[in-house]
Write a protein that holds these residues in place. Sequence first.
Motif, PDB file in Angstrom:
ATOM      1  N   PHE A  61      48.352  47.170  39.746  1.00  0.00           N
ATOM      2  CA  PHE A  61      48.647  46.261  40.849  1.00  0.00           C
ATOM      3  C   PHE A  61      47.416  45.409  41.167  1.00  0.00           C
ATOM      4  CE2 PHE A  61      48.830  45.458  45.517  1.00  0.00           C
ATOM      5  CZ  PHE A  61      50.013  44.753  45.583  1.00  0.00           C
ATOM      6  N   ALA A  62      46.251  46.041  41.132  1.00  0.00           N
ATOM      7  CA  ALA A  62      45.008  45.332  41.450  1.00  0.00           C
ATOM      8  C   ALA A  62      44.657  44.337  40.352  1.00  0.00           C
ATOM      9  CB  ALA A  62      43.879  46.321  41.658  1.00  0.00           C
ATOM     10  N   GLY A  63      45.063  44.652  39.139  1.00  0.00           N
ATOM     11  CA  GLY A  63      45.037  43.628  38.120  1.00  0.00           C
ATOM     12  C   GLY A  63      43.972  43.665  37.054  1.00  0.00           C
ATOM     13  N   GLN A  64      42.870  44.372  37.281  1.00  0.00           N
ATOM     14  CA  GLN A  64      41.841  44.357  36.241  1.00  0.00           C
ATOM     15  C   GLN A  64      41.780  45.679  35.502  1.00  0.00           C
ATOM     16  OE1 GLN A  64      37.820  43.222  37.336  1.00  0.00           O
ATOM     17  NE2 GLN A  64      38.647  41.743  38.793  1.00  0.00           N
ATOM     18  N   GLU A  65      41.604  45.597  34.191  1.00  0.00           N
ATOM     19  CA  GLU A  65      41.428  46.806  33.400  1.00  0.00           C
ATOM     20  C   GLU A  65      40.088  47.442  33.757  1.00  0.00           C
ATOM     21  OE1 GLU A  65      43.043  48.054  30.306  1.00  0.00           O
ATOM     22  OE2 GLU A  65      44.810  47.037  31.098  1.00  0.00           O
ATOM     23  N   SER A 204      44.437  40.832  50.993  1.00  0.00           N
ATOM     24  CA  SER A 204      45.883  41.006  51.193  1.00  0.00           C
ATOM     25  C   SER A 204      46.424  42.086  50.249  1.00  0.00           C
ATOM     26  CB  SER A 204      46.615  39.692  50.954  1.00  0.00           C
ATOM     27  OG  SER A 204      46.427  39.263  49.624  1.00  0.00           O
ATOM     28  N   HIS A 205      45.854  42.169  49.051  1.00  0.00           N
ATOM     29  CA  HIS A 205      46.285  43.203  48.105  1.00  0.00           C
ATOM     30  C   HIS A 205      45.876  44.592  48.585  1.00  0.00           C
ATOM     31  CE1 HIS A 205      47.413  40.020  45.415  1.00  0.00           C
ATOM     32  NE2 HIS A 205      47.776  40.892  44.486  1.00  0.00           N
ATOM     33  N   LEU A 206      44.670  44.718  49.082  1.00  0.00           N
ATOM     34  CA  LEU A 206      44.203  46.022  49.557  1.00  0.00           C
ATOM     35  C   LEU A 206      45.008  46.459  50.784  1.00  0.00           C
ATOM     36  CD1 LEU A 206      42.231  48.329  49.132  1.00  0.00           C
ATOM     37  CD2 LEU A 206      40.561  47.121  50.545  1.00  0.00           C
ATOM     38  N   LYS A 207      45.322  45.502  51.627  1.00  0.00           N
ATOM     39  CA  LYS A 207      46.113  45.804  52.821  1.00  0.00           C
ATOM     40  C   LYS A 207      47.514  46.287  52.410  1.00  0.00           C
ATOM     41  CE  LYS A 207      47.259  43.617  57.234  1.00  0.00           C
ATOM     42  NZ  LYS A 207      48.655  43.178  56.997  1.00  0.00           N
ATOM     43  N   ALA A 208      48.091  45.614  51.433  1.00  0.00           N
ATOM     44  CA  ALA A 208      49.421  45.991  50.961  1.00  0.00           C
ATOM     45  C   ALA A 208      49.392  47.384  50.328  1.00  0.00           C
ATOM     46  CB  ALA A 208      49.921  44.966  49.944  1.00  0.00           C
TER      47      ALA A 208
END
Length: 298
Positions: A61-65, A204-208
């Motif tokens: 979800f966070a997006g980085q390997e 916003s991603h961390l909050k989600a």
Amino acid sequence: VSALKFSEWVSSHQTRVEHLLDEYLPSNKIAPLSLHEAMRYATLNGGKRIRALLAFAAAEFAGQESRFVDKVAIAVELIHAYSLVHDDMPCMDDDDLRRGKPSCHKKYDESTALLVGDALQSLAFEILTNAQEPAQKKQLEITHQLAIASGSRGMAGGQQIDLESSGKSLNESELEMMHMHKTGALIRASVIMGGLASGIEHSSHLKALTGYANFIGLAFQVTDDILDAEADTQTLGKTAGKDALQQKSTYVTLLGLNRAKQKAKDLYEQAIHEIQQVDANRSKRLVEIADWITQRGF
Ligand code: IPE
Ligand code: IPE
Ligand code: MG
Ligand code: MG
Ligand code: MG
């Protein structure tokens, strides 16, 4: 996000977790042999590895390997395995069966089980704090999250509330508080640590992720309460009906089976809403795991 079917994604990651645990746990040929053998017994073969999978899915979800996610996945499973070993001891829930096998203190003895828990907990922090890692600030943040989630303001605190509430009937907010600590805290940490490991960038991603983690952490224990009341020992791999026997306060005693099931469903909806509105594509695995957590049969 990979195109694998969920069941294939789960089994390939479970296999990965088994290999990593096997690699990081001290060999049973190293002294003290009996402690190392018992640590391996309590950890390998049999867990669903949901916390590890949550860390991997949060990383997607966070997006980085990031290879550090592997260590996060192992660390949360080690803390979880330790919590189960102690949870089953005669001074806690006194349960003889775990993951379809004799509990650690039954297979070995109580003092060994006590030390297995201690040593698994230390091993989790040892793995996370290796000084060879390049991103030490990230490492520190992650380790801090796990420490809080495991301690008196997290899992251990929740277990204390659980033991003290046996024979009492908690109201809904007290019960929620207990569940959020004893089970929710580590699940929440698994998600957040996975996100942090893969360098979550937008707040916003961390909050989600945090919102998702809170709801799914509670949903996990609500479902565990339902299964304790409804499933059989064979399927569960642990003694069914324990909560009623020990007069535990659970969502089933508070709401009854039907409303407890509705509660789990509501929490599932709230959890997936948090992440889907931010990124419908990248949240796919987290949504699938949320579904598994609330629909599981054991
Ligand atoms: C059981 O957790 C203990 C709780 C916190 C409710 P799991 O159901 O994840 O146990 P394993 O790891 O799959 O055995
Ligand atoms: C366990 O809750 C929470 C832990 C921190 C281990 P339970 O006591 O309900 O877990 P099970 O049902 O024995 O797995
Ligand atoms: Mg317990
Ligand atoms: Mg128990
Ligand atoms: Mg239970």
